[in-house]
Design a protein around this motif. Structure first.
Motif, PDB file in Angstrom:
ATOM      1  N   ASP A   1     -62.808  -6.346  52.892  1.00 36.17           N
ATOM      2  CA  ASP A   1     -63.415  -6.944  51.718  1.00 36.17           C
ATOM      3  C   ASP A   1     -64.692  -7.692  52.055  1.00 36.17           C
ATOM      4  O   ASP A   1     -65.604  -7.796  51.224  1.00 36.17           O
ATOM      5  N   ASP A   2     -64.744  -8.236  53.292  1.00 32.34           N
ATOM      6  CA  ASP A   2     -65.906  -9.020  53.710  1.00 32.34           C
ATOM      7  C   ASP A   2     -66.786  -8.250  54.688  1.00 32.34           C
ATOM      8  O   ASP A   2     -67.423  -8.833  55.563  1.00 32.34           O
TER       9      ASP A   2
ATOM     10  N   VAL B   1     -70.295  -9.396  55.773  1.00 31.20           N
ATOM     11  CA  VAL B   1     -70.434 -10.572  56.638  1.00 31.20           C
ATOM     12  C   VAL B   1     -70.815 -10.165  58.058  1.00 31.20           C
ATOM     13  O   VAL B   1     -71.513 -10.914  58.757  1.00 31.20           O
TER      14      VAL B   1
END
Length: 343
Positions: free
Chosen positions: A65-66, A69
Motif C-alpha cells: 500500500d505504501d 514511500v
C-alpha cells in the motif's frame, strides 16, 4: 559527488538531502568478476542471479500500500541521469527506458529530450504502476527482460537504463544488445549499482554470522566493480564511452528499517546461491550491534543512525557513426609543442 538521504522517520516528505562523506571500502566477496566474460565468445554458463525471484520480489513490492514511500533512492538517481541527458543538446525521437521500474525516468524527462518513450520492465507489477511522462510525450509499456531485448536492430535513438542492469546475469550480452537496437549515432545513458553498494550491511552481517557460527554466507547480492563495467562498456562496441562513480548514502534508525526499505525497493538479495532460510532474530540482533559499532553515526535528533551506501556507476556510450568526430592521425599535427625548457 556523494549525497545523503536521511530515513529516520516514516514520512518521505521529511527526508533531508545533503552532501555526504565518501565511503570507499573494498570487499572482494561483493564484487562480480567479469574477466572471462569480457572476451568475445567466452561466457559463463552459471547464473549469478535468479531472475524469477527478482521478478517475484519486484511484483511483491508493487503490491504494498505504501509502495511510493520506497521510491526515494531510485527517483533521486533517475533525476541525476536525466540531468546528464540534458547536457546532450539534441532531441531523441524514439527512446527506450530499459528496466523502467515505476517510471522513475518518466517522472523527470521532458518534451525537449524525447518525443516517444517506450517503458520496459521484467516485472508486470511495477510496469503497471510506471509513471506516464508528461509534456505531450507519447509513451508505450512492454513487459520485457533486460537479458533478452525484444527489439529490432536500429530501432531507438536513445536507450536509458537506471538502476536495473546490476541484476542482469550476462552484462556483456545486454550491452551488446543495447548497441544493436540503437540507431547509428544513438546514445546509451544509464547507471547501475557498483561493487561497494550496501557494504555496511554486508560487513555487519558477515561479522555477526562469523562470530555466531564460525563462518558466513552472502546475504547481500554481489555487484560489478567500476573497472569491469568500464571494460565491458568499451568492449560492447559502443564509442566515446564514459564511466564515472557516484554515491547515495541513506541513514536509518536500525538494520531492520534498512532491510525493510531494500525490500520495498525490490532490491533484496536475488543471488542464485542465496541462503534458503530467512535471517534469524539472533543474527539480526548481533548484526545490529556490529553495524552500530562499526558504522554508527551520531545525529542530534535521532541519536545513533546507521548509514547505508548505494555505490552508483554512471555509463554513457554512443553507437559508432561516420558522423562522429575521429581522433587525428598520429603525426599529423602542424604546431610544435613548447615545453618551456631553455635551449
Amino acid at each position: 559527488m556523494a549525497y545523503s538521504l536521511r530515513r529516520c522517520c516514516c514520512s518521505p516528505s521529511r527526508d533531508v538531502f545533503r552532501r555526504g562523506v565518501n565511503y570507499l571500502i573494498s570487499h572482494d566477496a561483493s564484487v562480480r568478476q567479469y574477466a572471462a566474460a569480457a572476451s568475445p565468445g567466452i561466457q559463463s554458463s552459471e547464473n549469478v542471479f535468479d531472475r524469477k525471484i527478482k521478478r517475484l520480489q519486484k511484483n511483491r513490492a508493487a503490491l504494498a500500500d505504501d509502495v511510493a514511500v520506497y521510491d526515494y533512492v531510485k527517483d533521486h538517481v533517475a533525476r541525476n541521469v536525466v540531468e546528464r541527458l540534458r547536457d546532450v543538446t539534441r532531441t531523441f525521437p524514439m527512446a527506450l527506458d530499459l528496466g523502467c521500474g515505476r517510471g522513475h525516468i518518466a517522472k523527470h524527462i521532458g518534451k525537449g529530450l524525447v518525443e516517444t518513450l517506450v517503458q520496459c520492465d521484467l516485472s508486470d507489477g511495477v510496469l503497471a504502476q510506471s509513471a506516464v511522462p508528461g509534456n505531450g510525450i507519447v509513451s508505450h509499456r512492454l513487459v520485457a527482460d533486460e537479458e533478452f531485448v525484444p527489439f529490432k536492430e536500429n530501432t531507438f535513438d536513445l536507450v536509458i537504463s537506471s538502476l536495473s542492469l546490476h541484476w542482469v546475469n550476462d552484462l556483456p550480452s545486454a550491452l551488446r544488445q543495447i548497441r544493436r537496437i540503437l540507431k547509428d549515432d544513438g546514445l546509451f545513458i544509464g547507471c547501475m549499482m557498483g561493487g561497494d553498494s550496501l557494504y555496511q550491511l554486508r560487513s555487519a552481517l558477515q561479522v555477526a554470522e562469523t562470530e555466531l557460527k564460525g563462518g558466513f554466507v552472502s546475504h547481500v547480492s554481489p555487484f560489478a566493480g567500476i573497472s569491469d563495467v568500464s571494460s565491458l562498456l568499451s568492449g560492447s562496441g559502443l564509442a566515446i564511452t564514459t564511466v564515472d562513480p557516484d554515491e547515495v548514502t541513506v541513514h536509518f534508525p536500525g538494520i531492520r528499517e534498512a532491510m525493510r526499505d531494500l525490500k520495498g525497493m525490490g532490491e533484496s538479495n536475488a543471488a542464485a546461491a542465496r541462503p534458503s532460510t530467512p535471517l534469524s532474530r539472533g543474527l539480526l540482533e548481533k548484526a545490529e550491534q556490529v553495524y552500530r559499532d562499526m558504522y554508527g553515526e551520531q545525529h542530534e535528533k535521532h541519536g545513533t543512525v546507521l548509514p547505508l551506501t548505494f555505490d552508483v556507476i554512471h555509463l554513457i556510450g554512443w553507437k559508432p557513426s561516420t558522423s562522429q568526430p575521429k581522433p587525428a592521425r598520429r603525426g599529423s599535427g602542424s604546431k610544435e609543442i613548447l615545453t618551456g625548457e631553455k635551449s
